[in-house]
Motif scaffolding. Structure first.
Motif, mmCIF file in Angstrom:
data_model
loop_
_atom_site.group_PDB
_atom_site.id
_atom_site.type_symbol
_atom_site.label_atom_id
_atom_site.label_comp_id
_atom_site.label_asym_id
_atom_site.label_seq_id
_atom_site.Cartn_x
_atom_site.Cartn_y
_atom_site.Cartn_z
ATOM 1 N N PRO A 211 0.772 -1.246 -0.012
ATOM 2 C CA PRO A 211 0.010 0.086 0.022
ATOM 3 C C PRO A 211 0.759 1.228 -0.005
ATOM 4 C CG PRO A 211 -0.900 -1.665 1.578
ATOM 5 C CD PRO A 211 0.574 -1.997 1.013
ATOM 6 N N PHE A 212 1.898 1.232 0.618
ATOM 7 C CA PHE A 212 2.852 2.759 0.826
ATOM 8 C C PHE A 212 3.238 2.756 -0.285
ATOM 9 C CE2 PHE A 212 7.023 4.314 1.602
ATOM 10 C CZ PHE A 212 6.520 5.740 2.022
ATOM 11 N N PHE A 213 4.141 1.685 -1.079
ATOM 12 C CA PHE A 213 4.480 1.965 -2.345
ATOM 13 C C PHE A 213 3.631 2.451 -3.195
ATOM 14 C CE2 PHE A 213 8.052 -1.548 -1.479
ATOM 15 C CZ PHE A 213 8.399 -0.903 -0.351
ATOM 16 N N THR A 214 2.327 1.661 -3.460
ATOM 17 C CA THR A 214 1.471 1.978 -4.258
ATOM 18 C C THR A 214 1.063 3.609 -4.276
ATOM 19 O OG1 THR A 214 0.575 -0.121 -4.117
ATOM 20 C CG2 THR A 214 -0.983 1.643 -5.002
ATOM 21 N N GLU A 215 0.791 4.200 -2.894
ATOM 22 C CA GLU A 215 0.546 5.428 -2.888
ATOM 23 C C GLU A 215 1.549 6.623 -3.326
ATOM 24 O OE1 GLU A 215 -2.538 5.096 0.892
ATOM 25 O OE2 GLU A 215 -0.430 5.650 1.300
ATOM 26 N N GLU A 216 2.751 5.979 -2.943
ATOM 27 C CA GLU A 216 3.939 6.828 -3.592
ATOM 28 C C GLU A 216 4.058 6.843 -4.963
ATOM 29 O OE1 GLU A 216 5.803 8.947 -1.464
ATOM 30 O OE2 GLU A 216 4.502 8.281 0.142
ATOM 31 N N LEU A 217 3.621 5.940 -5.604
ATOM 32 C CA LEU A 217 3.874 5.697 -7.084
ATOM 33 C C LEU A 217 2.776 6.731 -7.671
ATOM 34 C CD1 LEU A 217 4.421 1.993 -7.682
ATOM 35 C CD2 LEU A 217 6.021 3.742 -8.149
ATOM 36 N N LEU A 218 1.664 6.743 -7.020
ATOM 37 C CA LEU A 218 0.538 7.506 -7.613
ATOM 38 C C LEU A 218 1.060 8.987 -7.193
ATOM 39 C CD1 LEU A 218 -2.385 5.440 -6.409
ATOM 40 C CD2 LEU A 218 -2.111 5.884 -8.594
ATOM 41 N N ALA A 219 1.270 9.204 -5.989
ATOM 42 C CA ALA A 219 1.739 10.529 -5.754
ATOM 43 C C ALA A 219 2.984 11.132 -6.737
ATOM 44 C CB ALA A 219 2.046 10.818 -4.396
ATOM 45 N N ALA A 220 3.625 10.287 -7.180
ATOM 46 C CA ALA A 220 4.890 10.779 -8.086
ATOM 47 C C ALA A 220 4.490 11.198 -9.286
ATOM 48 C CB ALA A 220 5.854 9.456 -8.149
ATOM 49 N N GLY A 221 3.311 10.686 -9.913
ATOM 50 C CA GLY A 221 2.699 11.424 -11.035
ATOM 51 C C GLY A 221 3.279 10.412 -12.251
ATOM 52 N N ASN A 222 3.301 11.040 -13.408
ATOM 53 C CA ASN A 222 3.522 10.343 -14.622
ATOM 54 C C ASN A 222 4.776 9.505 -14.520
ATOM 55 O OD1 ASN A 222 1.407 11.274 -15.755
ATOM 56 N ND2 ASN A 222 2.665 13.078 -16.555
ATOM 57 N N THR A 223 5.981 10.181 -13.877
ATOM 58 C CA THR A 223 6.962 9.308 -13.826
ATOM 59 C C THR A 223 6.950 8.233 -12.665
ATOM 60 O OG1 THR A 223 8.164 10.995 -12.117
ATOM 61 C CG2 THR A 223 8.266 11.310 -14.418
ATOM 62 N N VAL A 224 7.639 7.141 -13.001
ATOM 63 C CA VAL A 224 7.647 5.883 -11.938
ATOM 64 C C VAL A 224 8.947 5.777 -11.470
ATOM 65 C CG1 VAL A 224 6.979 3.707 -11.513
ATOM 66 C CG2 VAL A 224 5.526 4.993 -13.220
ATOM 67 N N PRO A 225 9.666 6.121 -10.522
ATOM 68 C CA PRO A 225 10.888 5.883 -10.151
ATOM 69 C C PRO A 225 11.236 4.387 -9.836
ATOM 70 C CG PRO A 225 9.811 7.685 -8.960
ATOM 71 C CD PRO A 225 8.849 7.113 -9.724
ATOM 72 N N ARG A 226 12.545 3.944 -10.135
ATOM 73 C CA ARG A 226 12.824 2.671 -9.881
ATOM 74 C C ARG A 226 12.749 2.177 -8.280
ATOM 75 N NH1 ARG A 226 18.372 2.732 -12.716
ATOM 76 N NH2 ARG A 226 18.433 4.391 -11.653
ATOM 77 N N THR A 227 13.021 3.049 -7.442
ATOM 78 C CA THR A 227 12.907 2.769 -5.823
ATOM 79 C C THR A 227 12.201 3.661 -5.276
ATOM 80 O OG1 THR A 227 15.090 4.091 -5.427
ATOM 81 C CG2 THR A 227 15.520 1.836 -6.451
ATOM 82 N N VAL A 228 12.051 3.003 -4.101
ATOM 83 C CA VAL A 228 11.132 3.984 -3.157
ATOM 84 C C VAL A 228 11.987 5.225 -2.893
ATOM 85 C CG1 VAL A 228 10.122 3.875 -0.816
ATOM 86 C CG2 VAL A 228 9.862 2.050 -2.049
ATOM 87 N N ARG A 229 13.250 4.911 -2.391
ATOM 88 C CA ARG A 229 14.179 6.095 -2.115
ATOM 89 C C ARG A 229 13.921 7.003 -3.119
ATOM 90 N NH1 ARG A 229 20.547 5.952 -1.193
ATOM 91 N NH2 ARG A 229 20.780 8.003 -0.757
ATOM 92 N N GLU A 230 13.981 6.868 -4.301
ATOM 93 C CA GLU A 230 13.748 7.778 -5.487
ATOM 94 C C GLU A 230 12.392 8.534 -5.600
ATOM 95 O OE1 GLU A 230 14.623 5.596 -9.038
ATOM 96 O OE2 GLU A 230 16.731 5.862 -8.746
ATOM 97 N N ILE A 231 11.227 7.755 -5.098
ATOM 98 C CA ILE A 231 10.091 8.048 -4.930
ATOM 99 C C ILE A 231 9.923 9.196 -3.825
ATOM 100 C CG2 ILE A 231 7.759 7.655 -4.180
ATOM 101 C CD1 ILE A 231 8.208 4.974 -5.460
ATOM 102 N N ILE A 232 10.368 9.072 -2.769
ATOM 103 C CA ILE A 232 10.525 10.045 -1.561
ATOM 104 C C ILE A 232 11.328 10.935 -1.935
ATOM 105 C CG2 ILE A 232 11.181 10.233 0.872
ATOM 106 C CD1 ILE A 232 10.679 7.130 1.060
ATOM 107 N N VAL A 233 12.358 10.968 -2.523
ATOM 108 C CA VAL A 233 13.403 12.082 -2.814
ATOM 109 C C VAL A 233 12.707 12.862 -3.837
ATOM 110 C CG1 VAL A 233 15.496 12.813 -3.651
ATOM 111 C CG2 VAL A 233 15.373 11.123 -1.997
#
Length: 911
Positions: A211-233
């Protein structure tokens, strides 16, 4: 603004219902909520807490677990820890009971939530285990979250989870990833509309239902970073500059950050803007009573790791300065300061705080935490110009305290290294002598007998005759005698020392040791009542002084002595109480020996499943390997009797790694006995006899009849299996001489010694004329397996000697029943093979051709060509009775002659 996360709980209806069910029953008092990072453990628990209708106390473990003991309890019960953790007066048991009382008093019904158990320090783990037991009968539910992906098998928390899970008051709820429907529902909640199938597919592929990864991917927009760290940063980069600075600074503090601490660190204008930005964008959440927390631990971790080295040091220094100026903002000021100054690279304040934190943790019965702080202090010592002035102690004292903390935490190998560092620098003969005394104790605690004896001899050589420490040194030599199974010598020394070791003396160690020796040694010399009396006095002494080592030794030696005296139920109750007390008082060095006594008591009570279940590996991967032998050896005995030689061999190999070459009279000889049994089970008789001979070489120089008798019994069994009468006689002779020598000096054989002697004598009979009487004399007492084995051998002897087949069948039936109940597969196989070879009819078995059990037995004897007179002699009945039985058998079988009956019996045996 689009949502970052969904406030409603998605896809966890079953788990929420399970939590509610636990709350509604009095049977479950602790729930372990497990799952990977980001799977939704915290969200589930918070949803439950909002609707459970109880007082909810919440606290979380910190990632800096070595620095702040009891962190989740400090957060959940701040009023109880106003003076800092581990500094309250009194023993740890008293403090633990205060915590339990505070939880009970929080409300009519209470839920205690402890987050992130995977980061729990040793003290937190101990307190949780205590509360689980202390609150089991109260309206309190403990809910613990734990990342299973961060708890490998060797992790300290793994053993705690296993211990908690064995309780009938505990249940475990595992949160799996969301399925596709759950991910779609989660995405719909974030987006405010049903997501397209392609997006759900992408989310499933990249976030895998987390669930957390899913929400972060959705919040990241069109780009889908490769790692959770990239998502957060990536998401953090979209925030205002003050928010980014505050987030990085907060990540240095921890997962939860008090508002007042942030206010002291950041200018007011920047603070309000930054906090609002972080809360609005879902990076921080507001937690009671007045603090913020990162929405997920992964956000906190990623931000902390993103800091450049210079930024990290500056941030830690800022926090340390703030806590120095405002100590009221810290949960444990010295511990937090030690961490932050150290991470800031500021050696002098880090050293000073580490020494203070270590002393506080040690006084608070948290030796593992104290050891960690002392290690930090040792690391920082060379970096400080005048370290002694900064800390108020010299380097030798620091090493001594670090070694003592390491030893009490069960890390005696590290204690040995630290004491050797002391000896390399010390010059004062008396301090050198005292350091050697400590080295001897530490060396013995890791199983290094050579070093222990050498260090003890050096202590005596260097200590001045008029030194006040002389009595203490002599008391340790006495202890070495006892630990080496030289009980007569130990008693002689203890009787001389005890009158001098008064209870009002400044040094209470000699009295502690004298009472221990008099109790344990008297029991092993067969004077059980005297020994138990001294052990009771010792335990009372330990309770009065409250010294953790004294209390721990009392549990270890008393429980073990009760086992050897066949008072297993008492031993088990005491050991279980000791396990709880060990956790309360924090003497990890004694925990596994106490657990081992519980395992041994259960094994000898034939409660094998419980014995194997109770015996867990040490919960600390840094613990001394020597500690493993206390559970490994009794476990191996059970596994051998169960027919699991490979598992037993693995345990014996681990024990051998620390015992081989050490001349350990008690455990080394037990290892030799078990190696002999393992080799015999695998038909390696020569290797088994070699192991027994090596063990006897040590045991015969000790003053313990039991150690010798056990080895002799194993050796004679191996000799009987190999057909080696000369070796059997040699070992029996050695055992008799050893026993006679000790009895001439006043020792008395314990019942277990007499059982081993009778077993050895009966085994010798297998190499000559069968002797059922010798086997009938073997009584296993509480050892049901030994009794069953003896009944099997008695039946075998009867059959070989042409004795009563009926009696043999009865004996085999009893042995088979016990073997089946214990799952003793090798013994069951022996019984079955003998029964089949002798073609015995089992009492109570299915009828043979419509005959009674007695008729079936006579029928098979007729099949062997026996006359009525021969049948009568074998079955101890009259010839006339035998004749009547034969006539009835012929009539029932519809045959006219004994020859026809014999042929039918032969066909029946072949079928």
């Amino acid at each position: 603004m689009a949502r970052v996360s969904v406030p409603e709980l998605v896809g966890r209806r079953a788990e929420l219902a399970a939590l509610a069910a636990c709350w509604s029953t009095s049977d479950i008092r602790l729930v372990l909520v497990e799952g990977d990072a980001g799977v939704g453990k915290t969200r589930l628990v918070r949803a439950f807490a909002r609707h459970c209708g109880a007082t909810v106390l919440t606290g979380g473990c910190l990632q800096f677990e070595a620095d702040i003991p009891y962190a989740p309890f400090v957060e959940a019960l701040p009023h109880l820890f106003t003076d800092g953790i581990g500094t309250a007066a009194g023993d740890r048991a008293t403090e633990y009971r205060k915590v339990a009382d505070a939880v009970r008093a929080a409300g009519e019904r209470v839920v205690l939530v402890l987050e992130d158990l995977h980061w729990a320090d040793a003290a937190t783990r101990d307190l949780l285990l205590f509360l689980h037991r202390a609150l089991a009968a109260t309206p309190v539910l403990i809910v613990v979250t734990c990342r299973t992906d961060e708890v490998p098998a060797h992790h300290p928390v793994a053993a705690l989870v296993a211990e908690l899970s064995r309780s009938r008051h505990t249940t475990r709820i595992h949160l799996p990833p969301l399925d596709r429907a759950g991910v779609a529902a989660l995405a719909a909640g974030v987006l405010g509309a049903a997501p397209p199938d392609e997006l759900v597919d992408t989310l499933m592929t990249r976030a895998e239902g987390n669930p957390f990864f899913t929400e972060e991917l959705l919040a990241a927009g069109n780009t889908v970073p490769r790692t959770v760290r990239e998502i957060i940063v990536t998401r953090m980069a979209r925030l205002s500059a003050p928010a980014q600075r505050l987030a990085r600074l907060a990540s240095v503090v921890g997962r939860t950050v008090p508002h007042d601490l942030l206010a002291a660190l950041v200018p007011p204008d920047d603070l309000h803007v930054a906090v609002r930005d972080l809360v609005d964008h879902g990076q921080l959440v507001i937690v009671e009573p007045d603090a913020y927390a990162f929405r997920h631990a992964l956000i906190h971790e990623a931000l902390y790791r993103e800091l450049l080295p210079g930024e990290r040091r500056q941030a830690h220094a800022a926090v340390a300065r703030c806590l120095t100026a405002h100590p009221e903002l810290a949960m444990s000021q010295t511990a937090e300061l030690a961490h932050h100054w150290d991470a800031a690279g500021e050696a002098e304040p880090a050293l000073a705080a580490a020494v203070l934190a270590a002393a506080g943790a040690f006084d608070g019965h948290a030796p593992a935490t104290a050891h960690a702080h002392y290690e930090r202090a040792l690391r920082r010592w060379p970096d400080v110009a005048d370290a002694a002035s900064v800390t108020g102690i010299d380097h030798d004292t620091l090493l001594e305290r670090a070694a003592e903390a390491a030893s009490l935490a069960g890390h005696n190998q590290r204690a040995v290294e630290l004491t050797r560092q002391r000896l390399a620098a010390l010059r004062d003969p008396e301090r050198v002598a005292q350091a050697y005394e400590q080295l001897s104790y530490q060396a013995r605690s890791v199983g290094n007998w050579q070093l222990a004896r050498h260090a003890s001899a050096e202590t005596v050589r260097l200590l001045p005759p008029d030194s006040p420490a002389r009595l203490r040194v002599e008391s340790w030599q006495m202890m070495l005698d006892m630990l080496g199974a030289r009980y007569l010598d130990a008693v002689r020394h203890a009787e001389r020392i005890l009158p001098q070791a008064r209870e009002d003396a400044e040094d209470l160690v000699p009295r502690n040791r004298a009472l221990t020796v008099l109790g344990t040694a008297h029991v092993m010399l067969g004077h059980v009542d005297d020994g138990v009396g001294f052990l009771a006095r010792h335990r009372e002494f330990g309770a009065r002084t409250g010294v953790p080592r004294f209390v721990g030794v009392g549990y270890v030696n008393t429980a073990e002595s009760l086992v050897w005296a066949d008072r297993h139920t008492e031993a088990l109750a005491l050991a279980r109480d000791g396990i709880e007390r060990a956790n309360e008082l924090g003497f990890a060095i004694y925990l596994l020996p106490i657990v081992g006594n519980a395992v041994r008591a259960l094994a000898e009570l034939s409660r094998w499943d419980e014995a194997l279940d109770t015996s867990a590996d040490p919960d600390d991967p840094a613990a001394d390997p020597f500690n493993w032998i206390f559970v490994d050896l009794p476990r191996a005995e059970v596994l051998l009797r169960r027919g699991e030689p490979a598992a037993a061999a693995a345990l014996l190999s681990r024990a051998g790694a620390v015992l081989d070459g050490q001349d350990d009279a008690q455990y080394g000889t037990e290892l030799a006995h078990l190696r002999g049994r393992l080799a015999g089970a695998e038909r390696r008789h020569d290797e088994g006899l070699a192991a027994v001979r090596a063990g006897l070489e040590i045991a015969l120089s000790a003053q313990d009849m039991w150690l010798v008798a056990r080895l002799v019994a194993t050796g004679v069994w191996l000799a009987a299996e190999a057909g080696d009468a000369a070796t059997a006689d040699e070992m029996l002779s050695a055992g008799r001489s050893h026993r006679a020598s000790l009895e001439s000096r006043g020792a008395v054989a314990l019942p277990r010694t007499l059982r081993a002697v009778s077993l050895a004598e009966a085994e010798r009979g297998r190499l000559g004329k069968p002797d059922p009487v010798a086997w009938a004399a073997v009584d296993g007492g509480p050892d049901r397996y030994l009794t069953a084995y003896a009944r099997f051998r008695e039946a075998e002897s009867l059959l070989t000697a042409k004795g009563s087949r009926t009696r043999a069948a009865e004996l085999l039936a009893a042995a088979a029943a016990t073997a089946a109940e214990l799952s003793a597969a090798p013994l069951a196989a022996l019984v079955t093979a003998l029964r089949e070879r002798a073609r015995l009819v089992v009492p109570g078995s299915a009828p043979v051709l419509g005959l009674t059990a007695r008729e079936a037995e006579i029928f098979f004897l007729v099949g062997q060509g026996k006359t009525n007179a021969e049948i009568a002699a074998e079955l101890f009945i009259s010839t006339k009775t035998a004749s009547v039985h034969v006539s009835n058998i012929l009539r029932k079988l519809g045959v006219r002659s004994r020859i026809q009956a014999a042929a039918l019996a032969h066909r029946q045996e072949q079928s």
